[in-house]
Enzyme design. Structure first.
Site, mmCIF file in Angstrom:
data_model
loop_
_atom_site.group_PDB
_atom_site.id
_atom_site.type_symbol
_atom_site.label_atom_id
_atom_site.label_comp_id
_atom_site.label_asym_id
_atom_site.label_seq_id
_atom_site.Cartn_x
_atom_site.Cartn_y
_atom_site.Cartn_z
ATOM 1 N N ALA A 28 0.906 -1.121 -0.047
ATOM 2 C CA ALA A 28 0.152 0.029 0.279
ATOM 3 C C ALA A 28 0.870 1.396 0.000
ATOM 4 C CB ALA A 28 -1.134 0.019 1.190
ATOM 5 N N CYS A 29 0.622 2.213 -0.892
ATOM 6 C CA CYS A 29 1.179 3.602 -0.936
ATOM 7 C C CYS A 29 0.467 4.586 -0.769
ATOM 8 C CB CYS A 29 1.907 3.360 -2.455
ATOM 9 S SG CYS A 29 1.077 3.852 -3.518
ATOM 10 N N THR A 30 0.916 5.740 -0.644
ATOM 11 C CA THR A 30 0.316 7.046 -0.397
ATOM 12 C C THR A 30 -1.022 7.022 -1.518
ATOM 13 O OG1 THR A 30 1.841 8.336 -1.242
ATOM 14 C CG2 THR A 30 1.898 8.090 1.202
ATOM 15 N N GLY B 290 -1.999 4.802 -3.457
ATOM 16 C CA GLY B 290 -2.940 3.720 -3.786
ATOM 17 C C GLY B 290 -2.650 3.065 -5.030
ATOM 18 N N THR C 42 2.038 0.701 -5.219
ATOM 19 C CA THR C 42 1.230 -0.119 -4.472
ATOM 20 C C THR C 42 1.528 -1.740 -5.555
ATOM 21 O OG1 THR C 42 -0.252 1.100 -3.434
ATOM 22 C CG2 THR C 42 -0.804 -1.371 -3.853
#
Length: 103
Positions: A8-10, A12, A16
């Site tokens: 999960a990244c900031t 998304g 990700t």
């Protein structure tokens, strides 16, 4: 070794999915079983099976943000890494995981 992961990244989006693919590919190249879900703008995709979590030797969180359903991993060994670090050196990361878990 059996592994489960969450990416999960900031935003998304890009990191990700790149982190998920790098994690899956590098773990499999090193001979491990792995499943990985993503969490982002559209929610949870490829949600981890409770049995896979139960059988896992380690949970890898390749995340830049807080994730949903963390309680699923209570009592499990968890290794957290940011998505950029994983993307830059996925094999090196898996080798570090192997050393930590083999202790």
């Amino acid at each position: 070794m059996k592994m489960v992961g969450v990416a999960a990244c900031t935003a998304g989006i890009a990191h990700t999915y790149i982190a998920r693919e790098k994690l899956l590919k590098s773990a499999r190249l090193r001979g491990h079983e792995i499943t990985c879900e993503t969490q982002g703008n559209i929610g949870i995709e490829d949600e981890l099976n409770p049995r896979d979590i139960e059988e896992a030797d380690v949970v890898i969180l390749a995340v830049d943000v807080a994730i949903n359903k963390m309680e699923r991993f209570d009592g499990k060994k968890i290794i957290k890494v940011d998505t950029s670090t994983l993307i830059r050196n996925p094999i090196g990361f898996i080798q570090k995981v192997e050393k930590v878990i083999d202790r």
